[in-house]
Scaffold this motif. Structure first.
Motif, short mmCIF file in Angstrom:
data_model
loop_
_atom_site.label_atom_id
_atom_site.label_comp_id
_atom_site.label_asym_id
_atom_site.label_seq_id
_atom_site.Cartn_x
_atom_site.Cartn_y
_atom_site.Cartn_z
N MET A 65 0.83 -1.21 0.00
CA MET A 65 0.00 0.00 0.00
C MET A 65 0.86 1.26 0.00
O MET A 65 0.52 2.25 -0.63
N ILE A 78 2.14 1.95 -3.53
CA ILE A 78 1.14 2.62 -4.37
C ILE A 78 1.05 4.11 -4.01
O ILE A 78 0.95 4.97 -4.89
N ALA A 79 1.11 4.43 -2.73
CA ALA A 79 1.07 5.83 -2.30
C ALA A 79 2.27 6.60 -2.83
O ALA A 79 2.15 7.75 -3.26
N ALA A 82 1.74 7.33 -6.47
CA ALA A 82 0.79 8.44 -6.62
C ALA A 82 1.43 9.78 -6.29
O ALA A 82 1.21 10.78 -6.99
N LEU A 87 -4.71 5.58 -6.78
CA LEU A 87 -5.12 4.86 -5.57
C LEU A 87 -6.35 3.99 -5.82
O LEU A 87 -6.39 2.83 -5.38
N HIS A 135 -11.66 1.44 -1.57
CA HIS A 135 -11.22 2.32 -0.49
C HIS A 135 -11.94 3.67 -0.52
O HIS A 135 -12.42 4.11 -1.56
N ILE A 155 -11.91 7.93 0.15
CA ILE A 155 -11.03 9.06 -0.16
C ILE A 155 -11.50 10.29 0.62
O ILE A 155 -12.69 10.60 0.64
N TRP A 214 -8.03 7.02 2.44
CA TRP A 214 -6.84 7.77 1.98
C TRP A 214 -7.09 9.25 2.22
O TRP A 214 -8.09 9.80 1.78
N ILE A 247 0.12 12.22 1.46
CA ILE A 247 -0.83 11.11 1.33
C ILE A 247 -0.71 10.21 2.55
O ILE A 247 0.40 9.77 2.89
N LEU A 277 -2.79 6.81 4.66
CA LEU A 277 -3.83 5.78 4.67
C LEU A 277 -4.20 5.44 6.10
O LEU A 277 -3.35 5.06 6.90
#
Length: 325
Positions: free
Chosen positions: A8, A11-12, A15, A59, A66, A68, A86, A108, A110
């Motif tokens: 995770m 991925i952040a 982004a 994301l 998920h 946002i 997120w 960012i 999570l």
């Protein structure tokens, strides 16, 4: 980066770097940007919007179930009932950016069931990536971060943020400013709270305080600080700072001294407002995670349970932990 990162978090980071590329392109020709006002001294540009869209697209492509919470679009996209949220600031320090002053960042975080698990703050002008996973330490690029070891507020460099929105209590802030300024070695205000918090984690600041912050300003930086051995709270030292619009942070010694000064100035809000309230309510009513998302969590260390406070006792911070991965 040599560390093995949580999927995770990877991925952040992807982004954040995509948003950073958009921001760097926009910085090359600031004169052609369309700029709007959300309020007095509160600006939003095409770059903010494009960066936010890029972050959310990446994301949600990876984690379509998920939720946002983003600065510009609030809860418009994502699953409003997910227990994964997120929290996104696509460009913290927009006023700096619009003037070509190179202090701004992508933030960012999570949260899982209201507890921040992953955090990224990316400074695109310096290509500096601050990141943390709960329980695995905080890093700047490949370097492990530790808060400073200064013990006296009189020796400390402290960061802050000035109130700038209509309705902010300037008189109260000026009193705080005066008291802290006369108690520390120096006070700084670069203008991007997400980076300020990372500077505490890196030991460049010994402490930081600000009023009026939103969750997207502070969520990522706060985890990075605690993973670097620091403390974060509201002005009275409690852990529910994220929705109270007041925050103090620092290494353990300086934090305690700042809380002592700032506690009389606390203004705890009884109810969060706007998209913040929506997010808080959604987290409280969140259902169980979907199977695909839960697999990501199960593949790594189990998320730490929520604590009553985020204070870390001195004994919890060893002088030089081994690499966490």
């Amino acid at each position: 980066m040599s560390q093995s990162l949580h999927p995770m978090l990877n991925i952040a980071i992807k982004a954040a770097r995509a948003a950073g590329a958009i921001i760097n392109r926009g910085a090359l020709d600031l004169d052609v940007l369309k700029v709007g006002r959300k309020g007095p001294n509160d600006f939003v540009s095409d770059v903010d919007r494009a960066a936010e869209q890029a972050i959310i697209d990446i994301l949600l492509e990876a984690f379509p179930s998920h939720g946002i919470l983003a600065e510009e679009t609030g809860r418009e996209r994502g699953n409003k009932t997910s227990e994964f949220l997120w929290i996104i600031d696509p460009l913290d320090g927009t006023t700096n950016f619009l003037h070509g002053f190179p202090v701004y960042a992508v933030s960012i975080a999570l949260q899982h069931r209201g507890v921040t698990q992953q955090a990224v703050v990316y400074d695109p002008t310096r290509n500096d990536l601050f990141y943390a996973s709960r329980g695995r330490g905080a890093f700047l690029n490949d370097r492990r971060l530790r808060v400073s070891k200064r013990t006296r507020l009189g020796d400390a460099l402290v960061g802050t943020g000035f109130p700038f929105r209509k309705g902010d209590n300037f008189k109260r802030y000026v009193k705080m400013f005066e008291e802290v300024m006369q108690s520390c070695a120096g006070l700084r205000r670069p203008g991007a709270a997400a980076l300020d918090l990372c500077y505490v984690a890196a030991g460049w600041y010994d402490g930081f305080f600000e009023m009026g912050l939103s969750p997207w300003d502070a969520a990522a930086g706060a985890l990075i600080i605690t993973e670097a051995g620091g403390l974060v709270g509201n002005f009275t030292g409690e852990s529910d700072y994220l929705y109270q619009r007041e925050l103090v942070a620092g290494n353990p010694k300086v934090y305690g001294q700042l809380v002592k000064i700032l506690a009389p100035y606390t203004r705890v809000l009884s109810e969060p407002e706007g998209p913040i309230a929506t997010a808080a309510a959604a987290l409280a009513a969140a259902p169980a995670a979907d199977a695909a998302t839960q697999a990501f969590v199960d593949a790594s260390a189990a998320p730490a349970p929520a604590r009553k406070t985020v204070r870390i006792r001195k004994a919890d911070v060893t002088p030089d932990d081994a690499a966490p991965f």
